[in-house]
Design an enzyme around this catalytic site. Structure first.
Site, PDB file in Angstrom:
ATOM      1  N   ASP A 128       0.781  -1.243   0.000  1.00  0.00           N
ATOM      2  CA  ASP A 128       0.000   0.000   0.000  1.00  0.00           C
ATOM      3  C   ASP A 128       0.812   1.294   0.000  1.00  0.00           C
ATOM      4  O   ASP A 128       0.235   2.383   0.110  1.00  0.00           O
ATOM      5  CB  ASP A 128      -0.958   0.009   1.202  1.00  0.00           C
ATOM      6  CG  ASP A 128      -2.117  -0.962   0.987  1.00  0.00           C
ATOM      7  OD1 ASP A 128      -2.590  -1.064  -0.146  1.00  0.00           O
ATOM      8  OD2 ASP A 128      -2.539  -1.616   1.961  1.00  0.00           O
ATOM      9  N   ASP A 193      -6.162  -3.489  -7.271  1.00  0.00           N
ATOM     10  CA  ASP A 193      -5.870  -2.231  -6.570  1.00  0.00           C
ATOM     11  C   ASP A 193      -4.396  -1.849  -6.692  1.00  0.00           C
ATOM     12  O   ASP A 193      -4.027  -0.670  -6.627  1.00  0.00           O
ATOM     13  CB  ASP A 193      -6.192  -2.342  -5.067  1.00  0.00           C
ATOM     14  CG  ASP A 193      -7.391  -3.192  -4.728  1.00  0.00           C
ATOM     15  OD1 ASP A 193      -7.705  -4.128  -5.489  1.00  0.00           O
ATOM     16  OD2 ASP A 193      -8.007  -2.944  -3.686  1.00  0.00           O
TER      17      ASP A 193
END
Ligand code: GLY
Length: 408
Positions: A128, A193
């Site tokens: 992330d 993602d």
């Protein structure tokens, strides 16, 4: 830099203050956009967002924490110094408001909040880093070109590429040794993602002149393009690879309704990610991919009239399923950029979604919605987490889209 007309701003603040104190907030949003005043319409949404975020900022400064969403008890879910994939978005919102208003108050607040998680630049336990550091330090560096912001971005990019496996050709999204991911029998899960983390790598190569970051991004994008899409250009959520051979083991979902369904935010990440890849490489295959994903999204049969998707295009109880505003804001921000590269015209679609978002159905009244700008997003229904709530990243991509729109 754009400044809000000062008189308009003062009037807005005073009227909001009065109305909020009387618990009868004013209506700033409108749903009709006429061609003559369309830029004014978008600026009005930004001014509304600025006032609402001022309320949020006051509370956030008091507790000195970053807001993520609203919990089941109706209170703000604050991020408590843990590594959280959404922690960059609140400073990112403040950078966008600084860009819009030129008010240094937002710059100072953005700088302060992002410093609270600077040390996460060394984190290598999941993918992330792009989400976190591109939205925060990435915007800060774009606006101020500060040397220490540059260092943070490069360190974060170096941490991210430790997760790259050259056999697979991808960055590993999640570790599989603990938590709910350990129960899925995955070895090297890559989620759609992850396309959103590539912008950090492209920027790191631009800043340093070192191609290693860009090469990882290109390999990841090419492998994703090959394995993550169905014939209709909808995307699987999770592709699991064998880390030794690089072969695909399975194609599944984590946050969608089923392995074969189209999770709404996944489609949004996909069109955004490939648009960014085209921005940095000018490789036509990425433009083609982004256009095809956009076609899939815009032409999906069963999409609600107002253009705000259900959390999964194939959710079982449509029309009685939650919408996901975050998927809508990510998508329109992507399409506004794609529009600058493509011969296709995405404006009627994005204008329709903007009009819906600005309506009271989705834009909160000032001082309500725990001071988040937009209502009705979904984090993860399969995890029974964040269902029909505001989310900081829905607001972040909305502001990005509004700024992209008024700069056109
Ligand atoms: N992993 C980011 C998302 O939930 O969309």
């Amino acid at each position: 830099m754009r400044r809000i007309p000062i008189i308009l701003f003062i009037v807005l603040i005073i009227s909001c203050k009065n109305k909020v104190n009387n618990s009868s907030p004013i209506e700033v949003a409108s749903v009709s956009i006429s061609t003559n005043d369309s830029n004014e319409f978008y600026k009005k949404q930004l001014e509304n967002a600025l006032v609402q975020t001022n309320f949020m900022l006051k509370v956030a400064e008091k507790v000195n924490k970053i807001p993520r969403t609203v919990s089941n008890d109706g209170e703000i879910h604050w991020i408590n110094n843990e590594f959280d994939w959404t922690e960059g978005f609140f400073p990112g919102i403040l950078w966008y408001l600084y860009e819009f208003s030129n008010d240094k108050k937002y710059l100072q607040a953005a700088d302060k909040f992002q410093r609270s998680f600077e040390e996460h630049k060394k984190f290598t336990e999941n993918h992330d880093l792009g989400f976190i550091f591109n939205s925060s330090y990435g915007n800060g560096f774009r606006l101020l070109e500060k040397e220490n912001y540059k260092e943070v971005l490069i360190t974060a990019a170096n941490s991210l590429i430790t997760r790259f496996n050259s056999e697979v050709g991808c960055i590993k999204s999640w570790n599989v040794d603990k938590g709910w991911q350990s129960k899925r029998n995955w070895q090297f899960p890559v989620i759609i993602d992850n396309m959103m983390n590539l912008e950090l790598l492209f920027k790191a190569s631009e800043i340093t002149g070192d191609e290693k970051f860009k090469n990882v991004a290109i390999s990841h994008a090419n492998t994703t393009l090959k394995n993550h899409f169905r014939d209709d250009f909808s995307s699987f959520h999770v592709v699991d690879y064998d880390p030794i051979t690089g072969n695909v083991r399975s194609k599944q979902t984590a946050q969608g309704y089923s392995d074969d369904s189209s999770w709404a935010r996944g489609q949004a990440w996909a069109v955004y990610g490939f648009t960014v890849c085209y921005r940095f490489t000018k490789d036509e295959k990425y433009l083609h991919q982004a256009e095809k994903i956009a076609d899939f999204i815009m032409n999906y049969n069963g999409f609600p009239e107002d253009g705000i998707p259900y959390w999964d295009y194939n959710a079982p109880n449509i029309p009685n399923e939650p919408r996901d505003v975050s998927a809508a804001t990510v998508t329109i921000s992507a399409l506004l950029e794609l529009d600058t590269f493509s011969s296709k015209d995405y404006s009627s679609y994005t204008d329709k979604v903007f009009a819906s978002l600005a309506s009271q159905n989705y834009t909160a009244k000032l001082g309500e919605n725990n001071n988040f700008i937009l209502k009705h997003s979904v984090g993860s229904i399969p995890h029974d987490n964040e269902i029909d709530v505001p989310l900081n990243y829905a607001d972040y991509y909305y502001l990005e889209a509004l700024l992209r729109k008024i700069k056109k």
